[in-house]
Each structure stands twice: as C-alpha cells, then as structure tokens.
Motif scaffolding. Structure first.
Motif, PDB file in Angstrom:
ATOM      1  N   ASP A 115      52.147  65.892 120.818  1.00 20.69           N
ATOM      2  CA  ASP A 115      52.328  67.128 121.555  1.00 20.69           C
ATOM      3  C   ASP A 115      53.220  66.855 122.767  1.00 20.69           C
ATOM      4  O   ASP A 115      53.622  65.719 123.019  1.00 20.69           O
ATOM      5  CB  ASP A 115      50.985  67.744 121.960  1.00 20.69           C
ATOM      6  CG  ASP A 115      50.150  66.842 122.865  1.00 20.69           C
ATOM      7  OD1 ASP A 115      50.723  66.041 123.630  1.00 20.69           O
ATOM      8  OD2 ASP A 115      48.900  66.945 122.810  1.00 20.69           O
ATOM      9  N   GLU A 116      53.513  67.907 123.520  1.00 19.46           N
ATOM     10  CA  GLU A 116      54.477  67.768 124.612  1.00 19.46           C
ATOM     11  C   GLU A 116      53.955  66.885 125.740  1.00 19.46           C
ATOM     12  O   GLU A 116      54.730  66.180 126.394  1.00 19.46           O
ATOM     13  CB  GLU A 116      54.870  69.144 125.131  1.00 19.46           C
ATOM     14  CG  GLU A 116      55.674  69.935 124.095  1.00 19.46           C
ATOM     15  CD  GLU A 116      56.169  71.265 124.618  1.00 19.46           C
ATOM     16  OE1 GLU A 116      56.652  71.300 125.768  1.00 19.46           O
ATOM     17  OE2 GLU A 116      56.087  72.262 123.881  1.00 19.46           O
ATOM     18  N   ILE A 117      52.659  66.912 125.974  1.00 18.25           N
ATOM     19  CA  ILE A 117      52.091  66.042 127.009  1.00 18.25           C
ATOM     20  C   ILE A 117      52.213  64.582 126.602  1.00 18.25           C
ATOM     21  O   ILE A 117      52.611  63.712 127.395  1.00 18.25           O
ATOM     22  CB  ILE A 117      50.621  66.415 127.275  1.00 18.25           C
ATOM     23  CG1 ILE A 117      50.533  67.818 127.867  1.00 18.25           C
ATOM     24  CG2 ILE A 117      49.970  65.399 128.220  1.00 18.25           C
ATOM     25  CD1 ILE A 117      49.124  68.313 128.075  1.00 18.25           C
ATOM     26  N   GLN A 118      51.907  64.286 125.338  1.00 21.05           N
ATOM     27  CA  GLN A 118      52.042  62.922 124.842  1.00 21.05           C
ATOM     28  C   GLN A 118      53.501  62.476 124.862  1.00 21.05           C
ATOM     29  O   GLN A 118      53.795  61.319 125.170  1.00 21.05           O
ATOM     30  CB  GLN A 118      51.491  62.840 123.413  1.00 21.05           C
ATOM     31  CG  GLN A 118      49.989  63.027 123.315  1.00 21.05           C
ATOM     32  CD  GLN A 118      49.518  63.171 121.876  1.00 21.05           C
ATOM     33  OE1 GLN A 118      50.159  63.841 121.055  1.00 21.05           O
ATOM     34  NE2 GLN A 118      48.397  62.546 121.566  1.00 21.05           N
ATOM     35  N   LEU A 119      54.399  63.400 124.561  1.00 26.48           N
ATOM     36  CA  LEU A 119      55.819  63.065 124.557  1.00 26.48           C
ATOM     37  C   LEU A 119      56.292  62.656 125.944  1.00 26.48           C
ATOM     38  O   LEU A 119      57.097  61.729 126.088  1.00 26.48           O
ATOM     39  CB  LEU A 119      56.628  64.259 124.046  1.00 26.48           C
ATOM     40  CG  LEU A 119      58.139  64.067 123.908  1.00 26.48           C
ATOM     41  CD1 LEU A 119      58.463  62.963 122.900  1.00 26.48           C
ATOM     42  CD2 LEU A 119      58.805  65.369 123.482  1.00 26.48           C
ATOM     43  N   GLN A 120      55.792  63.319 126.969  1.00 25.20           N
ATOM     44  CA  GLN A 120      56.192  63.008 128.338  1.00 25.20           C
ATOM     45  C   GLN A 120      55.771  61.600 128.761  1.00 25.20           C
ATOM     46  O   GLN A 120      56.346  61.030 129.690  1.00 25.20           O
ATOM     47  CB  GLN A 120      55.582  64.036 129.295  1.00 25.20           C
ATOM     48  CG  GLN A 120      56.179  65.430 129.147  1.00 25.20           C
ATOM     49  CD  GLN A 120      55.440  66.472 129.956  1.00 25.20           C
ATOM     50  OE1 GLN A 120      54.505  66.158 130.705  1.00 25.20           O
ATOM     51  NE2 GLN A 120      55.833  67.732 129.808  1.00 25.20           N
ATOM     52  N   GLU A 129      65.594  62.548 124.477  1.00 21.81           N
ATOM     53  CA  GLU A 129      66.401  63.587 123.828  1.00 21.81           C
ATOM     54  C   GLU A 129      65.522  64.697 123.277  1.00 21.81           C
ATOM     55  O   GLU A 129      65.802  65.891 123.455  1.00 21.81           O
ATOM     56  CB  GLU A 129      67.245  63.000 122.695  1.00 21.81           C
ATOM     57  CG  GLU A 129      68.089  64.052 121.980  1.00 21.81           C
ATOM     58  CD  GLU A 129      69.005  63.490 120.901  1.00 21.81           C
ATOM     59  OE1 GLU A 129      69.709  64.297 120.262  1.00 21.81           O
ATOM     60  OE2 GLU A 129      69.011  62.254 120.707  1.00 21.81           O
ATOM     61  N   PHE A 130      64.431  64.309 122.596  1.00 22.92           N
ATOM     62  CA  PHE A 130      63.542  65.309 122.017  1.00 22.92           C
ATOM     63  C   PHE A 130      62.905  66.169 123.105  1.00 22.92           C
ATOM     64  O   PHE A 130      62.808  67.390 122.983  1.00 22.92           O
ATOM     65  CB  PHE A 130      62.446  64.627 121.196  1.00 22.92           C
ATOM     66  CG  PHE A 130      62.958  63.849 120.005  1.00 22.92           C
ATOM     67  CD1 PHE A 130      64.174  64.153 119.419  1.00 22.92           C
ATOM     68  CD2 PHE A 130      62.202  62.816 119.476  1.00 22.92           C
ATOM     69  CE1 PHE A 130      64.646  63.439 118.313  1.00 22.92           C
ATOM     70  CE2 PHE A 130      62.650  62.102 118.375  1.00 22.92           C
ATOM     71  CZ  PHE A 130      63.869  62.408 117.793  1.00 22.92           C
ATOM     72  N   GLY A 131      62.468  65.525 124.171  1.00 18.49           N
ATOM     73  CA  GLY A 131      61.833  66.247 125.260  1.00 18.49           C
ATOM     74  C   GLY A 131      62.769  67.226 125.926  1.00 18.49           C
ATOM     75  O   GLY A 131      62.374  68.342 126.298  1.00 18.49           O
ATOM     76  N   HIS A 132      64.032  66.833 126.071  1.00 19.60           N
ATOM     77  CA  HIS A 132      65.017  67.712 126.691  1.00 19.60           C
ATOM     78  C   HIS A 132      65.254  68.948 125.825  1.00 19.60           C
ATOM     79  O   HIS A 132      65.369  70.074 126.341  1.00 19.60           O
ATOM     80  CB  HIS A 132      66.331  66.959 126.921  1.00 19.60           C
ATOM     81  CG  HIS A 132      67.270  67.651 127.841  1.00 19.60           C
ATOM     82  ND1 HIS A 132      68.152  68.627 127.407  1.00 19.60           N
ATOM     83  CD2 HIS A 132      67.468  67.538 129.177  1.00 19.60           C
ATOM     84  CE1 HIS A 132      68.866  69.068 128.431  1.00 19.60           C
ATOM     85  NE2 HIS A 132      68.473  68.431 129.518  1.00 19.60           N
ATOM     86  N   GLY A 133      65.293  68.764 124.518  1.00 20.96           N
ATOM     87  CA  GLY A 133      65.487  69.899 123.618  1.00 20.96           C
ATOM     88  C   GLY A 133      64.331  70.875 123.667  1.00 20.96           C
ATOM     89  O   GLY A 133      64.540  72.099 123.722  1.00 20.96           O
ATOM     90  N   LEU A 134      63.102  70.357 123.671  1.00 20.99           N
ATOM     91  CA  LEU A 134      61.932  71.233 123.760  1.00 20.99           C
ATOM     92  C   LEU A 134      61.909  71.979 125.089  1.00 20.99           C
ATOM     93  O   LEU A 134      61.587  73.172 125.145  1.00 20.99           O
ATOM     94  CB  LEU A 134      60.651  70.411 123.609  1.00 20.99           C
ATOM     95  CG  LEU A 134      60.398  69.742 122.252  1.00 20.99           C
ATOM     96  CD1 LEU A 134      59.056  69.025 122.274  1.00 20.99           C
ATOM     97  CD2 LEU A 134      60.451  70.742 121.115  1.00 20.99           C
ATOM     98  N   HIS A 135      62.263  71.273 126.158  1.00 14.88           N
ATOM     99  CA  HIS A 135      62.305  71.903 127.484  1.00 14.88           C
ATOM    100  C   HIS A 135      63.341  73.024 127.517  1.00 14.88           C
ATOM    101  O   HIS A 135      63.097  74.090 128.099  1.00 14.88           O
ATOM    102  CB  HIS A 135      62.633  70.853 128.542  1.00 14.88           C
ATOM    103  CG  HIS A 135      62.852  71.429 129.909  1.00 14.88           C
ATOM    104  ND1 HIS A 135      61.814  71.862 130.719  1.00 14.88           N
ATOM    105  CD2 HIS A 135      64.008  71.666 130.620  1.00 14.88           C
ATOM    106  CE1 HIS A 135      62.315  72.331 131.842  1.00 14.88           C
ATOM    107  NE2 HIS A 135      63.628  72.227 131.812  1.00 14.88           N
ATOM    108  N   THR A 136      64.488  72.786 126.885  1.00 13.96           N
ATOM    109  CA  THR A 136      65.547  73.796 126.871  1.00 13.96           C
ATOM    110  C   THR A 136      65.121  75.032 126.095  1.00 13.96           C
ATOM    111  O   THR A 136      65.408  76.167 126.505  1.00 13.96           O
ATOM    112  CB  THR A 136      66.842  73.207 126.294  1.00 13.96           C
ATOM    113  OG1 THR A 136      67.241  72.076 127.079  1.00 13.96           O
ATOM    114  CG2 THR A 136      67.964  74.235 126.277  1.00 13.96           C
TER     115      THR A 136
END
Length: 238
Positions: A115-120, A129-136
């Motif tokens: 999930d996004e918390i784990q990704l951070q 890269e993945f996190g930046h795309g989800l944030h965008t």
C-alpha cells in the motif's frame, strides 16, 4: 437522485473487489491470471455482466502499463509481474444495466503488492518512481475536484486538466486523448472529456475522471478512476 443506490451498489462491489485483488497480485503472476482472478471475484459478488466489451478487468503489467487501447482489441498477455513492478487494473462490472467503473494502480516491491504507506518506507529507485506517479494521480484528482463545476463544459475540463498533466511533467497516454466519460446504459452513448465537447458537465448524472499518465521521462503508466456526480452543485465521489 434517480438510480443513485443502484450505481452506489455496483461501484461498491468494484471497490471491494479491487481491495481483494490486491492480496492476489504478487511476483510471478501473469496478466492473464490477474484478469481471471478479478473477474472471478466480481462474479462471486453477484456480477453477471461486464459492460466494457465484456471485459471485467482491463489489466496491464510492467511497461505494458504504457499501452492505451480499446477494449475491442484487448487481449491479456502472459507477462509476469516482476519483483519490483507495477500493475494497472480497470474494473467494469454491470448489474441490472447499471455500471461500476473503477481503476487503480498496484505497486509490487520485493515481490509483494504494497500500500502507499508501505511504499513510502521503501528506499529504492523503483519505489521513488512508483510513489511519484501515485502522488501525481492524487494531485490531479484534487485539481479536478477544485475546478469542476456543473456549468463547465467537458471540453473546458479536458483542456484545463491536460495543461495540469503537462505542468506536472507527465503525459496523457489515452489513445483517444480523453480523460473520462459519462456513465450511460449503452457504451456508445458516452460523452467524453475531450476537445470539442461543449456539453455542460451538470447535464450528466454520473461521470468518470480517469487520467492514464506517465512521467515524460518514465517507463511506466499510472491509472486512477472514480465515478463522480453533483449533489446541490458540489462534486462528490460515488
């Protein structure tokens, strides 16, 4: 609102099915297997038809997330999810002629979907890269909600949001260039967020916003889709 509960019900099935699918996606699973699992989950929840060219789950894995194609042409591949990878899933359930339409991007790190918390908490180039795309994608959703009003036209929103995508350093990957559509009883009747569509958004009962994007210098595509509607002039998510 007429039929609100019907649409809410089928969309809730799409959301719960997507959540369940996240526990299945992992390293080594193929694109075709993800499609089969997603459609099986939907059927178990009472979905008997899929409104988008009879495709219950529109799935792409890895660099195939850059592909934008019509459901008429889609065939799931045998590409396997990698150790650090990305998967886009777009669900299209239909119950009693009412549609659900819901897309998300799954991130796989060290073999498992996170999930996004784990990704951070991850610290590698893939996670960045993945996190930046989800944030965008989330940022575009906020900009969309801040701009859209019932009197705006579909074209005005199309132009505004495409400028926002470019300003954020991303590219609109949609094969037709649009960013979403109205929810109808027949797919041929959809209106799109596209150039030349001067229809006012407030004339539509329900509509999607679904930017399919990639960073200008990136290797992967990202999707996020929800159904929206107006209540007393205020934009809401179904």
């Amino acid at each position: 609102m007429k039929h609100f509960s019907d649409y809410l019900y089928v969309q809730s099935i799409a959301k719960s099915s997507m959540k369940e699918l996240g526990t299945f996606i992992k390293e080594g699973i193929t694109e075709r297997e993800i499609v089969m699992k997603a459609e099986d989950i939907l059927r178990q929840k009472g979905v008997e038809r899929f409104w988008y060219y009879n495709i219950g789950a529109f799935v792409h894995v890895g660099t195939r997330t850059n592909i934008s194609e019509s459901g008429r042409d889609y065939r799931p591949s045998e590409q396997k999810v990698g150790k650090n990878d990305i998967v886009t899933v777009d669900l299209s359930p239909e119950i009693n002629a009412f549609w659900g339409d819901y897309a998300r991007t799954f991130i796989v790190i060290e073999g498992s979907a996170v999930d996004e918390i784990q990704l951070q908490c991850q610290h590698n180039s893939f996670a960045d890269e993945f996190g930046h795309g989800l944030h965008t994608e989330k940022q575009l959703r906020r900009l969309f909600k801040a701009y859209v009003e019932p009197e705006k036209t579909f074209e005005e929103v199309y132009l505004h949001m495409n400028r926002a995508i470019q300003q954020l350093g991303y590219v609109n990957l949609d094969f037709a260039g649009n960013l979403g559509h109205t929810i109808e009883f027949h797919k041929e009747e959809r209106s799109y967020f596209e150039r030349g569509n001067t229809r006012k958004i407030g004339e539509a009962a329900f509509f999607t916003f679904e930017p399919h994007i990639k960073h200008a210098n990136g290797a992967y595509g990202f999707k996020r889709e929800d159904i929206y509607y107006f209540r007393n002039g205020e934009l809401k998510v179904l």
